[in-house]
Design an enzyme around this catalytic site. Structure first.
Site, PDB file in Angstrom:
ATOM      1  N   GLU B 142       0.816  -1.228   0.000  1.00 25.96           N
ATOM      2  CA  GLU B 142       0.000   0.000   0.000  1.00 25.96           C
ATOM      3  C   GLU B 142       0.842   1.267   0.000  1.00 25.96           C
ATOM      4  O   GLU B 142       0.784   2.077   0.933  1.00 25.96           O
ATOM      5  CB  GLU B 142      -0.965  -0.030   1.199  1.00 25.96           C
ATOM      6  CG  GLU B 142      -1.927  -1.208   1.125  1.00 25.96           C
ATOM      7  CD  GLU B 142      -2.727  -1.427   2.418  1.00 25.96           C
ATOM      8  OE1 GLU B 142      -2.535  -0.667   3.377  1.00 25.96           O
ATOM      9  OE2 GLU B 142      -3.541  -2.366   2.448  1.00 25.96           O
ATOM     10  N   GLU B 297      -6.095  -8.191  -0.639  1.00 25.13           N
ATOM     11  CA  GLU B 297      -6.587  -8.303   0.735  1.00 25.13           C
ATOM     12  C   GLU B 297      -8.105  -8.188   0.697  1.00 25.13           C
ATOM     13  O   GLU B 297      -8.637  -7.226   0.160  1.00 25.13           O
ATOM     14  CB  GLU B 297      -6.022  -7.195   1.642  1.00 25.13           C
ATOM     15  CG  GLU B 297      -4.508  -7.194   1.714  1.00 25.13           C
ATOM     16  CD  GLU B 297      -3.936  -6.160   2.695  1.00 25.13           C
ATOM     17  OE1 GLU B 297      -4.706  -5.690   3.558  1.00 25.13           O
ATOM     18  OE2 GLU B 297      -2.757  -5.832   2.575  1.00 25.13           O
TER      19      GLU B 297
END
Lengths: 673, 673, 673
Positions: B142, B297
């Protein structure tokens, strides 16, 4: 019972002193607290001491029989100290150093500042330690505050070495494998300064830093005790705790080595309902030290710095003083005598206004002084007979501060809601931390007991096994107490056996994000709690903040959820364990549900100790049912029906039905005629 | 279709591994993602590598047929690296350096950190690059964040030299004659750190800094790709994008050199309605890379750091997985396997709770695993047939972040409102940036297309000329794309010809400051929008945020303002251009008006692709009308009338009327019998 | 009456100039303001000056009879200056230095920056000081801002030495014995940077710092005046004050040495009702310098930086210009000519939009230009006949900023509420500070006159003794003006004799903290004010913010409290003193009560000066009842009945009943036929 005031002789011309002291004498003031903000006056330059002004003031006071309590002045280091070494000033979370110009502008771990501290305390102790006019000492003033300076960092490393001994143990305890934070040298360990994402520090490190900061204050206080003790003679040492306002220090630890518990009482200074929340602070003072504690600062006028809070209404100053006595205080010092004309606390009003002439607040204090002169000897027997205790755990408070779990979670408020629900029913209740003994109580309320060690859980098991009643609530037993690690069993973890039920599922009750503005198609009904036990069946109210679905094994449900994700599953259970019982409340209740639950518990566990009173009228016994105080916190008169025969100590009246004026007080003794 | 989980073997005792892996196997888990936060474990000191623990875990997994995806661990540099060189830590807008203790604590432009990065990625690549058990790599985690350090400043100067070549061009482009900001040396150019007046930087400089920061991340990712690529064999490289949460990186550029698009999907983590806003993120993943992307995710429990958001309700984990498949994903990795007992993400729950025993969430994943084992092969044909696309332009997003124009302006929300209005009608819709091809769609929605270059405008002209439909909205064409300078023609600037109308006047709809409290004499009626076109005439709703008075030349009004400053002037126009059409919406619409407009556009441009469903029931085809997913996002059962004959792949049922349980799913194929 | 515009020739290609100048000429624009943000353009490197571009622009303008006002460019120091010495950049309260990139990025006490200032001002003065095309000079631009740098600290020490001479006097004045802040060396005195507790500095030090900062700006302006004055010939010097927006400078002092008062007028830029609050700023401009002041910047389009405020509605630009004339301005400069395509003020719209072609706002300015060409000579006689004045004291404003006393206190709003209550009744009213003469007015309103010196109190005594009327309100006379120390007599301190009453008790009206959620048992009724004087008896309305219980000696109550702590005690009193009268208002009134009180005072003290008009229609005389302006601030037409015979100067109509269009204007003269 004695009254006192804070008085700063250095703030006023010496020729004014006698006028002030005469007015004090007239109002039956017997104690003056002073000196805690007079460092520069006492030591205008390093090692040059000047106590003569203070000696003159003490002399004049003692002429009138007024005795003195001294404060050490370390809350306000002089400009000449700071200008010489700015590294004494604390550093904030972002790394900015604070400026000189207010108070508490020092780091308690700064070695140079410790030296300054020892010198001034030693000088004062040497001067006044055997002075009979001095009753005792208050260390510093309202200790608290955080710092993130380099001295704190290295002291933190020492503190950690003592706790963990090896880096391996520290790494294991904090679980530093998470996000690759394994420390291979002590010097790598940061203080929890601001990170890229606010509040994201390892919860183990973070909680240890809270503990370290609390311990730093305890240690800094001990440094002063160690200097003072050899120098004093028949004088006690205390510290003015801020039970209601500050959360950063474990007040149980801080009061541990003190001769006396004392605290500062400003009913109008927080947004809380003052009668109940002040009562709770009294109950903690009593919980930590028994009756006979001091209210070191008692509000005597409107208070505030930049802005003022409301002024006490006519009668409230006297009412709060009686509340202090009723709940266990023996001495009350009004803060302050005369409102200061300068400085940050220019609007922190005292008994006298800036102009120095007696007004309505002086008259009220004077009336109180006369009353206590009359009945003071009779009204403060030892003890307040509490069989119920609420546990407020500072470590849990800090852990929730770091991770609230639910964004609406407020541990202090949860504690207060349970306390208040019994206070409102006139049930006397102590407040303690897990460091105190709780074995002699009949009923422990320990809401949200988040951090649990094997020792604590064993003590609770023993307590219940021997017949005690224990109330726990949601998020209890979640964490290992030492490490702030989540347990690896079902919740409530180490308390499972006691509770006789497990937490099968849980969720915050944050706002439903799937609620569409224009249609309720995607929404669900809000979760409610419905009692299912005898006598309460069908009573319904809102659950909030957090809900847990309980799976009772040995326990029985008292209430179930209605609506919501956990519809029909148990919300509150009760479990027979040994000779005792354990209740578990899986959610946060509204005030209304708390009231219902409190009444049920009072019946169930026979907690009723005194009469029922109208809303806002506090009734409490001091001593073993010797003196009954009725305190009317309403701005309207209230009638109370006395079931027994009582004698009104102030008026001498004997009546079964009495009317208490607005903000009025009745002090009663059972009439044995 | 494959399922996976995040699993950190370094967080758990090795003797526990086999229990975890057995449970995974049982649930049909085929992939484990790992290693991205294990730098210290893999390299406890500089150049000393230890991969043995990871190899053992990979071996044990491969024994069960579970293959592995590795993350590079650069999101969390070890304490030993930072302690050696604190200049790696990023600096905030105020000039304060962040602390070690969370993650993402590095500047992507720091030369020393780039060296550390190369060393660890090279070591991992050398070790695992030809391991058949490794499916692929995720770079860092991220990526995002800003920095204002000295390294960034000098890299920014290099970036500017490349863009402008000469200072004269830079000065001209930014218009630095304004407020005397002309730069006479490159070194004078600041980063946009805090000024005396917040946010006051030159908009040209400010937008370039946003671009530079985005490019810094793209470049930093490329550095890792360049190290890895020569070392790997039959393994792909991706990055887990945060389409829904982060705004600082142009995800089109970031995904440009990657083998695979993947993103992180947490439906309950923002305040938005999760069905539509999650769908929008899927539509961007598909827009950037077609079907077959990964959900790297996928939420598998309540999530949050200090506080948790709600837990998924029973059925939602499975529902969101099917939504992922329906909208184009081929692989879903649940984050994470077991909830970590320590660290910042202690409450970021996985499939298993802290206690590690299977519960309701595990059962739901397991059911899903079994279903996919049954029907997985049939349900994920290539492609989702979208003829409509919405353009989300990161540069426009940044420009509005710097200058919102109206204090209520929210570009992301405007995009989402258009997306949602069609999503709610079950119209499949891709989301792209202007860097992607849009020539093959039939209908482009490009709300608030603020920054327009000659090239972009020419591409849009071609698109419409060839028969495409284009929707634009207020504040389109305001700026030169390169310089962030306002155009010097009437608005919508370079888009004027397409729109066939000009913006004659405009105003924000901030609160009327002339509204007196005690009288409405000085106020005016709020601006409304009233449709004037056939079939909608008289439909009225509120305009908000911003209003533009349109002056149609070739275009025709669809709606006019009613009340307000622009009473009776056109608010929405439509223009025939070439073989196509251009709509222009001069204000921000309410949800209700959006619904009306969407239905009108669906009719007008024949966009209907599948059936109508009740509110909250999503219907979407995967493949060329091969598999129809019906997803019930309601906590109540819903009935759907199927117009064709369908076969329910999970139950085998064939019925025209079906009932979908709360949070339930139907996967249907046309029944050709 | 002349109109002008801000025009920056350096922002536009030279070949565009003639088009702009032609359009100006057509609209009757006679003045251009320029150069105040063109330092780098005029001095691209140290000592190298380039004024040729500016000379060419001035020449082209003078060809059309347009004359020029020059601004000194010191509000925006060039990058080459800052890059050379970053210590010029100001430092904030936390100690962080601001970045280059906006404007006002300098410390006025920086010695190096003073040198730069002298050099550029000297060069401009030498160049243009005897140029007949230059009308005058504006120093810098909208001076203001705080700084806490080391230069400020040592200048503050010098300022303090001048004020107090000895440390003993300073210590005595601030009362530094409080919290042990006694200074034993000047160097120990801090600037009021952030302390551990925000805002906690000694109020004496804090107010002195506010004064020092204000004086720093006055001194910095004087530095420029001193350089310019010897160089100019027949040119005046002014500064564009921000009466409505900035609070940090005493504008009376700042305008003291200037030839002309001028101010910047943006009606739509604050949340206030623009007609009344703009009127108040005009009334201060007139109060400081009489009629004939300039509106240096007058709003000519939507304005804002990151976000825009509303655009002026059709007619408002003209309306505000007439309001400026009506209340005393002689020259109006529109800011700006054409909206800039780049820079922070990209959205600060001018008369022309970015595209540069005439639109509705140009047409409105042009119409105004033509009207003023017709009637300009007749409509601006000297003087606006105000017999009423409101005192706004900057020192009191700062003292309340430091200590609001009540958290709801807003001194500016209190001043505005009194001003507005008379403005709404068309009573002309000046606004001044205590530095101005007030002896010639009949009625002084001095709400919240917090800081009072012996001199000020003596001036007020004289004023009333000679027949003046004085209105004071709560928190008057609380402090010694020099030291910010509370007086040591009953309140209102030095004003007691005038008021003829004392303040016996007071309290803030912050929210009642004892109000229980579930019962009103503990609450009390909110405090109201009830008039008791003739004609108003029984009028009741809410008291707010603060209440004082008044004890009238010579004075008589006009209103009493109803309910609340001070039930039945006087709230407003009136006192005959000498030949005059003093009113004292012990609380903050609602708008409704203000209206009642204003009407009562108008009758009581015969203040009516002109006709009554409908709500939102402003009526005011310019000159000694020579020209009557009627200004309709409503978006609807309004009818007014004229009692006398008037002639409409614009239309020539003579009618007793007139209708004013929405945002329309009537300029009338008494018709003596």
């Amino acid at each position: 019972m004695r009254l006192g005031v804070y008085y700063y002789p250095d703030h006023w011309p010496e020729k004014r002193w006698s006028r002030d002291f005469d007015l004090m004498e007239e109002a039956n003031i017997e104690i003056v607290k002073t000196a805690e903000f007079a460092w520069t006056k006492m030591e205008p330059e390093k090692g040059e001491f000047n106590f003569s002004w203070l000696e003159r003031a003490i002399d004049e006071l003692s002429d009138r029989g007024i005795r003195v309590v001294l404060g050490t002045p370390t809350a306000a280091p002089p400009a000449w100290i700071i200008n010489n070494d700015e590294s004494i000033l604390p550093v904030d979370e972002k790394g900015n150093r604070t400026s000189f110009g207010a108070r508490r502008h020092y780091c308690p771990n700064h070695p140079g500042y410790k030296e300054h501290t020892r010198r001034i305390v030693d000088a004062m102790g040497a001067k006044f330690g055997d002075d009979n006019n001095i009753l005792g000492w208050v260390i510093d003033n309202e200790l608290h505050g955080s710092c993130y300076c380099e001295y704190c960092k290295s002291e933190f490393h020492e503190w950690l070495k003592e706790k963990y001994e090896t880096l391996d143990r520290l790494n294991e305890s904090w679980g530093t494998e998470f996000w690759s934070q394994t420390y291979t040298d002590w010097s790598q360990i940061p203080t929890p300064k601001a990170t890229t994402i606010r509040g994201a520090h390892n919860p183990g490190l973070h909680l240890d830093y809270y503990r370290f900061i609390s311990d730093s204050w305890v240690k800094y206080q001990q440094l002063q005790i160690d200097v003072l003790e050899p120098l004093i003679d028949n004088q006690w040492i205390t510290h003015n705790s801020m039970f209601r306002n500050y959360n950063g220090i474990d007040y149980s630890k801080l009061n541990n080595n003190l001769d006396l518990v004392s605290w500062d009482n400003y009913p109008l200074l927080t947004g809380q309902r003052e009668d109940s929340s002040v009562a709770e602070a009294h109950d903690m003072a009593r919980g930590l030290g028994g009756t006979g504690y001091w209210v070191m600062e008692q509000q005597s006028g409107p208070a505030g710095w930049q802005s003022m809070a409301k002024t006490p209404q006519e009668g409230q100053i006297r009412l709060w003083a009686y509340q202090s006595i009723a709940r266990g205080a023996d001495t009350i010092i009004f803060f302050r005598w005369r409102t200061c004309r300068t400085g940050t606390e220019q609007f922190w009003h005292g008994v006298l206004d800036h102009h120095g002439e007696p007004g309505r607040r002086y008259q009220e204090v004077k009336q109180l002084g006369q009353e206590l002169d009359d009945i003071g000897d009779e009204i403060a027997p030892e003890g307040v007979p509490s069989s119920v205790v609420v546990i407020k755990d500072y470590q849990t408070l800090w852990a929730f501060d770091i991770q609230p779990n639910s964004s609406s979670m407020n541990y202090n408020e949860e504690i207060s809601k349970y306390h208040k629900s019994l206070y409102d029913q006139n049930i006397p209740i102590d407040e303690i931390t897990p460091r105190e003994n709780f074995e002699n109580y009949r009923f422990i309320l320990a809401p949200n007991l988040y951090l649990v060690s094997d020792t604590l859980s064993a003590r609770l098991v023993d307590f219940v096994r021997e017949g005690g009643t224990l109330l726990l609530s949601f998020r209890s037993g979640v964490k290992e107490r030492k490490s702030n690690k989540v347990v690896n069993t079902k919740l409530p973890g180490k308390l499972k056996k006691l509770v006789g039920a497990t937490v099968e599922d849980y969720t915050t009750l944050a706002k439903s994000p799937w609620k569409s503005d224009e249609s309720d198609e995607l929404s669900e009904k809000p979760p409610m709690v419905e009692f299912v036990c005898q006598g309460l069946s069908g009573t319904v109210g809102k659950a909030s903040i957090w809900v847990e679905a309980l799976n009772p094994k040995q326990a029985k449900p008292i209430a179930n959820y209605k609506n919501g994700m956990f519809d029909n599953q148990p919300a509150i259970t009760i479990n027979n364990f040994g000779k005792g019982q354990v209740m578990y409340v899986g959610t946060s209740l509204t005030e209304r549900l708390h009231k219902v639950l409190a009444r049920w518990m009072i019946d169930q566990f026979s907690l009723r100790d005194t009469l029922n009173t109208p809303n806002g009228v506090e009734a409490i016994w001091r001593g073993e049912h010797e003196v009954l105080f009725l305190l009317n916190h309403n701005p309207k008169a209230k009638k109370v029906d006395l079931t027994d025969n009582f004698c009104d100590l102030l008026s001498g009246d004997q009546r079964a039905k009495i009317q208490i004026p607005p903000f009025g007080v009745k002090v009663l003794k059972r009439d044995n005629n």
